[in-house]
Design an enzyme around this catalytic site. Structure first.
Site: not given
Ligand code: ACO
Length: 321
Positions: A112, A248, A278
Site C-alpha cells: 500500500c 492512503h 482500498n
Molecule cells: N462482516 C461482518 N462481520 C465481520 C466482517 C464482515 N465483513 N469481517 C469481520 N467481521 C467480524 C469478525 O469476525 C469479528 O467477529 P467476532 O467478534 O464474532 O469474532 C467482528 O466482526 C470484529 O472483528 P474485528 O476484526 O475486531 O473488527 P475491527 O473493528 O477491527 O474491524 C477491520 C476490522 C475493518 C479489518 C479493521 O481492523 C481494519 O480496518 N484494519 C486495518 C486493515 C486494513 O485496512 N488493511 C489494509 C492494508 S494495510 C493498510 O492499507 C493500512
C-alpha cells in the site's frame, strides 16, 4: 533542483461491486462494512483485465494532463503488488504500450506504500540529474489475490490505477520524502505464497491475502501519526501549513485519526475510500487525481501524501503542487 508533479491521471475498471452485492457472497452487511471501514463500493477488474491495462489508461490521462508527449518520458516507475507476469515488470509492459524505447523502467513493491516509495525513487532520480521527466504509477488488481470466501478481507479491497508525471523544475515541487519499513511484521499482512515459497498455492490459485486486521489497524494509526510529525519537523512546518492531506485509502477511521493528529478539518482531507475501497498502491495517486480534477488542490498549495501497508512499510511525501 526539484521534481514537480505536472499532471495526474486515474482509471477505475467499469465493474462495480457494492456492499449489497457482497451480502450475497459472504456473511456480511452494508451496515457492518460502512460503520467499520467507510467503504460503500469498489471497482473490480474483469478476468482478462490486467494491472498493466489499468496502468496504461491512468498513464495516458496523466500524460495528457501534463502537456508532455510519451517520447519525453525518460523514467518509468510502477508501484504494484499484483504484476501481470513474474517478469518482465509492469513498467516494461507499460513502456511497450506507450511506445517508449530505451529509458529505465522498473517496478517498486511496497504494497500500500508503493506509490509513496515510487515517488521517492523518481524524486531522487530527478534531483540527481538522472531523469528529467518521470512517469510514476500505482496500479493494482487486488481482487485477484483476495480470498472471496474470507469476509475479514474481501470487503476491503478494490482495483484501480493512478499516475503522475514528475518533471525537473527550479520551482518547488516535492519538498521531502520519508520512506520506512520494518519486516518483523511480515505475518500481520501478507500473501504467504510465491515463486520460491509455497509455490503450489500460486499454481493452484490459492495465493491469497491474509491479514490480522485489528493489529494492522492499531499499527497504522500510531505509525501514520509519527510520520506526520517527522515530515513537519524535517520541513520546519506547522500543522496549519498543510493545505491538503491525501492519505492512503484503507479505512475512514484510520484517515480520520491522521486528520485529528494534524488538527485538520475533514474538508481538507481527500477521501475516496467510500467509492473505491482500498486499492493498495493505486489509492494515493487516485485520490490525488480526484482532488486535482475536482479543482480542490490548487497550484502552489502544500500537499501531504502518506501511506502504510504490508511489510510493514510506511512513508510520506510533502510537496507544493
Ligand atoms: N462482516 C461482518 N462481520 C465481520 C466482517 C464482515 N465483513 N469481517 C469481520 N467481521 C467480524 C469478525 O469476525 C469479528 O467477529 P467476532 O467478534 O464474532 O469474532 C467482528 O466482526 C470484529 O472483528 P474485528 O476484526 O475486531 O473488527 P475491527 O473493528 O477491527 O474491524 C477491520 C476490522 C475493518 C479489518 C479493521 O481492523 C481494519 O480496518 N484494519 C486495518 C486493515 C486494513 O485496512 N488493511 C489494509 C492494508 S494495510 C493498510 O492499507 C493500512
Amino acid at each position: 533542483m526539484y521534481s514537480r508533479v505536472i499532471g495526474t491521471g486515474g482509471y477505475l475498471p467499469e465493474k462495480i461491486l457494492t456492499n449489497h452485492d457482497l451480502e450475497h457472497i459472504v456473511d456480511t452487511s452494508d451496515e457492518w462494512i460502512t460503520e467499520r471501514t467507510g467503504i460503500k463500493k469498489r471497482h473490480i477488474a474483469e478476468d482478462d483485465q490486467t494491472t498493466c491495462d489499468l496502468a496504461e489508461q491512468a498513464a495516458l490521462r496523466a500524460i495528457e494532463a501534463s502537456g508532455k508527449t510519451a517520447d519525453q518520458i525518460d523514467l518509468i516507475v510502477v508501484a504494484t503488488t499484483t504484476a501481470d507476469k513474474i517478469f518482465p515488470s509492469v513498467a516494461c509492459l507499460l513502456q511497450q504500450r506507450l511506445n517508449i524505447h530505451g529509458c529505465a523502467a522498473f517496478d517498486v513493491q511496497a504494497v500500500c506504500t508503493g506509490f509513496i516509495y515510487a515517488v521517492g525513487v523518481a524524486d531522487n532520480f530527478i534531483k540527481a540529474g538522472s531523469a528529467k521527466c518521470a512517469l510514476v504509477v500505482g496500479a493494482e488488481t487486488m481482487s485477484k489475490i483476495i480470498d472471496w470466501s474470507d469476509r475479514n478481507t474481501c470487503v476491503l479491497f478494490g482495483d484501480g490505477a493512478g499516475a503522475v508525471i514528475m518533471e525537473a523544475s527550479e520551482e518547488p515541487g516535492v519538498l521531502s520524502t520519508h520512506l520506512h519499513a520494518d519486516g518483523q511484521f511480515e505475518k500481520l499482512l501478507h500473501v504467504p505464497a510465491g515463486v520460491s515459497h509455497e509455490r503450489h498455492k500460486l499454481l493452484d490459485g490459492e495465493a491469497h491475502l491474509q491479514m490480522r486486521g485489528a493489529e494492522v489497524f492499531k499499527m497504522a494509526v500510531t505509525t501514520l501519526g509519527r510520520i506526520v510529525d517527522e515530515t513537519l519537523e524535517a520541513n520546519n512546518m506547522k500543522k496549519t501549513d498543510i493545505d491538503w492531506l491525501v492519505p492512503h485509502q484503507a479505512n475512514i477511521r484510520i484517515i480520520q485519526a491522521t486528520a485529528r493528529k494534524l488538527h485538520m478539518n475533514m474538508d481538507h482531507v481527500v477521501v475516496t475510500v467510500a467509492e473505491q475501497g482500498n486499492t493498495s498502491a493505486a489509492s494515493v495517486p487516485l485520490a490525488l487525481d480526484t482532488a486535482v480534477r475536482e479543482g480542490k488542490i490548487q497550484k502552489g498549495q502544500t500537499v501531504l501524501m502518506e501511506a502504510f501497508g504490508g511489510g510493514f512499510t510506511w512513508g510520506s511525501v510533502l510537496m507544493k503542487y
